[in-house]
Design a protein around this motif. Structure first.
Motif, mmCIF file in Angstrom:
data_model
loop_
_atom_site.group_PDB
_atom_site.id
_atom_site.type_symbol
_atom_site.label_atom_id
_atom_site.label_comp_id
_atom_site.label_asym_id
_atom_site.label_seq_id
_atom_site.Cartn_x
_atom_site.Cartn_y
_atom_site.Cartn_z
ATOM 1 N N ASN A 187 -29.202 64.092 -98.368
ATOM 2 C CA ASN A 187 -28.373 63.980 -97.162
ATOM 3 C C ASN A 187 -28.555 62.652 -96.427
ATOM 4 O O ASN A 187 -28.284 62.559 -95.236
ATOM 5 C CB ASN A 187 -28.663 65.137 -96.200
ATOM 6 C CG ASN A 187 -28.430 66.486 -96.854
ATOM 7 O OD1 ASN A 187 -27.487 66.645 -97.636
ATOM 8 N ND2 ASN A 187 -29.281 67.454 -96.566
ATOM 9 N N GLY A 188 -29.040 61.605 -97.114
ATOM 10 C CA GLY A 188 -29.159 60.290 -96.493
ATOM 11 C C GLY A 188 -30.250 60.187 -95.457
ATOM 12 O O GLY A 188 -30.210 59.304 -94.597
ATOM 13 N N ASN A 189 -31.251 61.069 -95.532
ATOM 14 C CA ASN A 189 -32.299 61.065 -94.517
ATOM 15 C C ASN A 189 -33.058 59.742 -94.442
ATOM 16 O O ASN A 189 -33.510 59.349 -93.368
ATOM 17 C CB ASN A 189 -33.298 62.195 -94.778
ATOM 18 C CG ASN A 189 -32.691 63.569 -94.552
ATOM 19 O OD1 ASN A 189 -31.583 63.679 -94.040
ATOM 20 N ND2 ASN A 189 -33.395 64.617 -94.939
ATOM 21 N N ASN A 190 -33.223 59.053 -95.581
ATOM 22 C CA ASN A 190 -34.003 57.808 -95.607
ATOM 23 C C ASN A 190 -33.141 56.565 -95.826
ATOM 24 O O ASN A 190 -33.652 55.507 -96.181
ATOM 25 C CB ASN A 190 -35.084 57.890 -96.685
ATOM 26 C CG ASN A 190 -36.185 58.859 -96.309
ATOM 27 O OD1 ASN A 190 -36.277 59.294 -95.165
ATOM 28 N ND2 ASN A 190 -37.036 59.203 -97.275
ATOM 29 N N ASP A 191 -31.856 56.700 -95.610
ATOM 30 C CA ASP A 191 -30.980 55.530 -95.697
ATOM 31 C C ASP A 191 -31.306 54.564 -94.562
ATOM 32 O O ASP A 191 -31.643 54.982 -93.448
ATOM 33 C CB ASP A 191 -29.513 55.942 -95.594
ATOM 34 C CG ASP A 191 -29.030 56.676 -96.831
ATOM 35 O OD1 ASP A 191 -29.831 56.844 -97.769
ATOM 36 O OD2 ASP A 191 -27.859 57.098 -96.843
ATOM 37 N N MET A 192 -31.184 53.264 -94.837
ATOM 38 C CA MET A 192 -31.319 52.259 -93.779
ATOM 39 C C MET A 192 -29.922 51.742 -93.473
ATOM 40 O O MET A 192 -29.290 51.068 -94.296
ATOM 41 C CB MET A 192 -32.247 51.111 -94.207
ATOM 42 C CG MET A 192 -32.497 50.104 -93.093
ATOM 43 S SD MET A 192 -33.897 48.977 -93.400
ATOM 44 C CE MET A 192 -33.295 48.066 -94.825
ATOM 45 N N ALA A 193 -29.432 52.063 -92.300
ATOM 46 C CA ALA A 193 -28.049 51.782 -91.934
ATOM 47 C C ALA A 193 -27.952 50.593 -90.975
ATOM 48 O O ALA A 193 -28.937 50.167 -90.371
ATOM 49 C CB ALA A 193 -27.417 53.016 -91.305
#
Length: 228
Positions: free
Chosen positions: A80-86
Motif C-alpha cells: 500500500n505504498g507505506n514506505n514510498d518516498m513522495a
C-alpha cells in the motif's frame, strides 16, 4: 456488590486507556539517501565520490566535468505504498569556478523527481566547464534532496558534495631569440693607378697635336697640286 463492580469497571477503563497511550502510532518509513560524484571528462578520469580534499578530482581551466547525482529510497518494501518516498525534489546551486556547459548563465539546478519506491533510485547527470583560473582553487559543489512519506509524516532530506581542485600550470616563458650578428664587411682596397705626372700628359697631348697639324698641312698641299 455494586460498589465492587464499579471499582472493577474503573480499573478496566484505566488499563485500556493506558494501553492505548503506550501503543506506538503507525508511521510510514521511507529512507532517502543521496550520492554525488564527479568525473573529469577532458582528462578521462574515473568517476569519484570526491567527498574531501584528499579525494578531490584534479582539473584545469577549461576542462569539462560531469556530475552524477543519485537519489535513492533504501527502505524495505511495504504494501500500500507505506514506505514510498513522495514529492522528492533535487536542488543544486553551482559554486564560483564552474558553469553549465550548455547554459553558462544558469546557476541553479532544480529537479522534481516525483515518488521513489523502496529499493529504487533516480540518477541525474549534467556537464559543466571549469572557469576558475586560480591555481589550487577548491570547488565544492553540493546537491541536496527533500521528500516525505506518502502520509506526510516522515520528512526526508540530505546533501552530498563533490570536490574538484583546480591546477593551473605555470606558463613557460618563451625565450627571446638571440639575433645573428651581421658580419662586418672589409672594403677591398682599389689598386692605385700609376702617377704619370702632369708633364707626361702634356707631352702626350703635344705630340698628338703636332701629328694632326702635319696631317692637315699635307692634305692641303695635295689639294693644291690637284687643282693645277
Amino acid at each position: 456488590m455494586k460498589k465492587s463492580f464499579a471499582l472493577a469497571s474503573a480499573s478496566l477503563t484505566t488499563i485500556l486507556a493506558a494501553s492505548s497511550l503506550a501503543a506506538p502510532a503507525y508511521a510510514w518509513n521511507p529512507k532517502g539517501g543521496i550520492v554525488k560524484q564527479v568525473q573529469n571528462q577532458t582528462a578521462g578520469t574515473a568517476i569519484s565520490d570526491a567527498n574531501d580534499a584528499a579525494t578531490a578530482v584534479s582539473a584545469k581551466t577549461g576542462d569539462m566535468l560531469v556530475y552524477t547525482i543519485t537519489v535513492s529510497n533504501t527502505a524495505a518494501a511495504a504494501q500500500n505504498g507505506n514506505n514510498d518516498m513522495a514529492s522528492v525534489k533535487l536542488s543544486d546551486t553551482l559554486p564560483t569556478g564552474i558553469e553549465m556547459a550548455n547554459s553558462p548563465s544558469q546557476r541553479t539546478i532544480d529537479e522534481d523527481l516525483g515518488t521513489i519506491k523502496p529499493g529504487d533510485k533516480v540518477t541525474k547527470t549534467y556537464s559543466v566547464k571549469v572557469t576558475s583560473t586560480t591555481d589550487g582553487d577548491v570547488i565544492t559543489n553540493k546537491a541536496c534532496f527533500t521528500g516525505d512519506s506518502t502520509a506526510k509524516d516522515n520528512p526526508q532530506n540530505g546533501c552530498d558534495v563533490a570536490i574538484v581542485k583546480v591546477s593551473v600550470p605555470t606558463p613557460v616563458p618563451t625565450p627571446t631569440p638571440t639575433p645573428t650578428p651581421t658580419p662586418k664587411l672589409t672594403p677591398t682596397p682599389v689598386a692605385a693607378l700609376p702617377n704619370t705626372g702632369n708633364s707626361a700628359l702634356t707631352t702626350s697631348l703635344f705630340i698628338a697635336s703636332g701629328t694632326l697639324l702635319g696631317y692637315l698641312v699635307n692634305l692641303a698641299r695635295l689639294k693644291q697640286r690637284s687643282s693645277l
